[in-house]
Write an enzyme that holds these catalytic residues in place. Sequence first.
Site, PDB file in Angstrom:
ATOM      1  N   ARG A  69       0.841  -1.208   0.000  1.00 62.60           N
ATOM      2  CA  ARG A  69       0.000   0.000   0.000  1.00 62.60           C
ATOM      3  C   ARG A  69       0.877   1.260   0.000  1.00 62.60           C
ATOM      4  O   ARG A  69       0.467   2.319  -0.453  1.00 62.60           O
ATOM      5  CB  ARG A  69      -0.967  -0.001   1.207  1.00 62.60           C
ATOM      6  CG  ARG A  69      -1.782   1.268   1.336  1.00 62.60           C
ATOM      7  CD  ARG A  69      -3.057   1.102   2.153  1.00 62.60           C
ATOM      8  NE  ARG A  69      -2.827   0.483   3.445  1.00 62.60           N
ATOM      9  CZ  ARG A  69      -2.313   1.102   4.518  1.00 62.60           C
ATOM     10  NH1 ARG A  69      -1.972   2.377   4.450  1.00 62.60           N
ATOM     11  NH2 ARG A  69      -2.133   0.460   5.652  1.00 62.60           N
ATOM     12  N   TYR A 127     -16.204  15.274 -16.884  1.00 60.56           N
ATOM     13  CA  TYR A 127     -16.607  13.875 -16.671  1.00 60.56           C
ATOM     14  C   TYR A 127     -17.662  13.804 -15.563  1.00 60.56           C
ATOM     15  O   TYR A 127     -17.475  14.377 -14.485  1.00 60.56           O
ATOM     16  CB  TYR A 127     -15.358  13.060 -16.297  1.00 60.56           C
ATOM     17  CG  TYR A 127     -15.623  11.607 -16.042  1.00 60.56           C
ATOM     18  CD1 TYR A 127     -15.947  10.755 -17.088  1.00 60.56           C
ATOM     19  CD2 TYR A 127     -15.548  11.077 -14.755  1.00 60.56           C
ATOM     20  CE1 TYR A 127     -16.196   9.408 -16.854  1.00 60.56           C
ATOM     21  CE2 TYR A 127     -15.787   9.735 -14.518  1.00 60.56           C
ATOM     22  CZ  TYR A 127     -16.113   8.908 -15.570  1.00 60.56           C
ATOM     23  OH  TYR A 127     -16.361   7.581 -15.339  1.00 60.56           O
ATOM     24  N   ASP A 201      -7.420  17.040 -16.125  1.00 58.62           N
ATOM     25  CA  ASP A 201      -7.664  15.626 -16.422  1.00 58.62           C
ATOM     26  C   ASP A 201      -7.226  15.435 -17.876  1.00 58.62           C
ATOM     27  O   ASP A 201      -7.877  15.934 -18.794  1.00 58.62           O
ATOM     28  CB  ASP A 201      -9.164  15.337 -16.232  1.00 58.62           C
ATOM     29  CG  ASP A 201      -9.536  13.889 -16.531  1.00 58.62           C
ATOM     30  OD1 ASP A 201      -8.784  13.223 -17.266  1.00 58.62           O
ATOM     31  OD2 ASP A 201     -10.594  13.444 -16.044  1.00 58.62           O
ATOM     32  N   LYS A 226      -8.265   4.157 -19.567  1.00 58.84           N
ATOM     33  CA  LYS A 226      -8.660   4.466 -20.938  1.00 58.84           C
ATOM     34  C   LYS A 226      -7.474   4.312 -21.897  1.00 58.84           C
ATOM     35  O   LYS A 226      -6.939   3.235 -22.006  1.00 58.84           O
ATOM     36  CB  LYS A 226      -9.273   5.877 -20.973  1.00 58.84           C
ATOM     37  CG  LYS A 226     -10.276   6.146 -19.842  1.00 58.84           C
ATOM     38  CD  LYS A 226     -11.582   5.376 -19.967  1.00 58.84           C
ATOM     39  CE  LYS A 226     -12.439   5.442 -18.713  1.00 58.84           C
ATOM     40  NZ  LYS A 226     -12.792   6.779 -18.252  1.00 58.84           N
TER      41      LYS A 226
HETATM   42  C1  LIG Z   1     -13.215   7.360 -17.072  1.00 59.13           C
HETATM   43  C2  LIG Z   1     -12.835   8.733 -16.767  1.00 59.13           C
HETATM   44  C3  LIG Z   1     -12.581   9.134 -15.440  1.00 59.13           C
HETATM   45  C4  LIG Z   1     -12.740   8.190 -14.262  1.00 59.13           C
HETATM   46  O1  LIG Z   1     -11.784   7.175 -14.326  1.00 59.13           O
HETATM   47  P1  LIG Z   1     -11.951   5.709 -13.652  1.00 59.13           P
HETATM   48  O2  LIG Z   1     -10.683   5.037 -14.023  1.00 59.13           O
HETATM   49  O3  LIG Z   1     -13.183   5.104 -14.246  1.00 59.13           O
HETATM   50  O4  LIG Z   1     -12.112   5.935 -12.202  1.00 59.13           O
HETATM   51  C5  LIG Z   1     -12.183  10.433 -15.224  1.00 59.13           C
HETATM   52  N1  LIG Z   1     -12.052  11.311 -16.241  1.00 59.13           N
HETATM   53  C6  LIG Z   1     -12.299  10.959 -17.530  1.00 59.13           C
HETATM   54  C7  LIG Z   1     -12.134  11.973 -18.607  1.00 59.13           C
HETATM   55  C8  LIG Z   1     -12.699   9.664 -17.832  1.00 59.13           C
HETATM   56  O5  LIG Z   1     -12.958   9.342 -19.102  1.00 59.13           O
END
Ligand SMILES: *Cc1c(COP(=O)(O)O)cnc(C)c1O
Length: 409
Positions: A69, A127, A201, A226
Amino acid sequence: MTIFGFKILLIMPLNGLSLKSFCVAEHKDTKTTQPHQLPLYATSSFVFDEVEESIEIFTGKKQGHVYSRYGNPTVDTVAAKIAAMEGYQCDFTPFAYLTSSGMAAISTLLYAILNAGDAILTQANIYGGTTELFNKVMSRHGLTPVFSRFDDLSEIEHCIRQNSSIKAIYLETPSNPTLDCVDLQAVAGLAAQYGILTIIDNTFCTPYLQQPFKYGIDFIIHSSTKYLNGHGNSISGVILGKDASLESRIKTTLKLMGATSNAWDAWLLNNGLKTLALRMDAHCKNALALATWLSAHPKVERVNYLGLPDHKYHPLASRQMAAYGGMLSFAVNGSMEETLSVMNKLSLCVQAPTLGDVDTLVLHPASSSHLNVDESLRESFGITNNLIRVSVGIEDTKDIIKDFEYALK
Ligand SMILES: *Cc1c(COP(=O)(O)O)cnc(C)c1O
């Protein structure tokens, strides 16, 4: 045991142990040449030969792992690789931490750098999960979200002047699913004037298409679930930053909230990263071809793709992105029923609520990702009931177009 500086390993003779204990005891790693591929350290803890060594590691005098962790060699190696990518050709090396998801990256970072009473200035069209995190969780802990449009710098400045509690700006560019862009250099410059931290992000672009640190952004988060992974087989996130004085707060928060990643998800992510450049090139090429084809189709009302010269943000994207990405959305010339039927007729393309995988994925934002957004607000962002989002994959371009050709008939 150490004698005159020499480490003597006491190896129990095999015949000294019962077979029962022999089953349980770990074999000493047979030291060999370096493995070609990243080893998967599936272990919760790390052992010490002597208690003095554990004291040195716990007190930070010696580098080493203690408990997964807090850090794990597989996880840390992948984090360092992503740090090198986001910091590529920057005059500093950012720090990076892998987290259990993209959402864990966002929540951990904000809890680490903000204090109760602080406000976060953000866009309304980010998001959906992030908006929910702000509204349903963080706001109950004294962190207030303030929503603004980010297409007008003077509006951002107005918000900052109105509210001295704003300590951070949180943004996405391009945004989901209409691909509106925010001028990174302008926002980072304005925030710096007011001593406000900036967070982006960067999930849609990855460092291969956009390196926000180069424009003065302070923190980057990713949902590496992603594009960075690209194969849809693990959930993970990343926090990156450059301010060393805030790094220890982030590390401590991550460790104590338990939002760390694990060796298996990190290992899968590393496997995906190897082909990131190849995949992104193919995503961009296919997306441009599909967008161009869709724009000329009589049953298509409009297409949002940054690579099309008539997209409102094409000039800005050309300045701050290396290419236009794999995401697009388009509106069908018809009702919601007709739009859903187009989606149902696709056979190569898959209906899945994710993005950035190697296969082409479609989603109906109004009834899924943006279901909880008020309809009039949704429409004002161009997220109409006839809009389909496409995460364009790396299949043969002709096959993707053929699939849409059949579906739109
Ligand atoms: C999917 C996504 C998230 C969240 O990510 P997780 O891995 O599902 O927690 C945040 N920002 C964007 C732009 C996303 O496409």
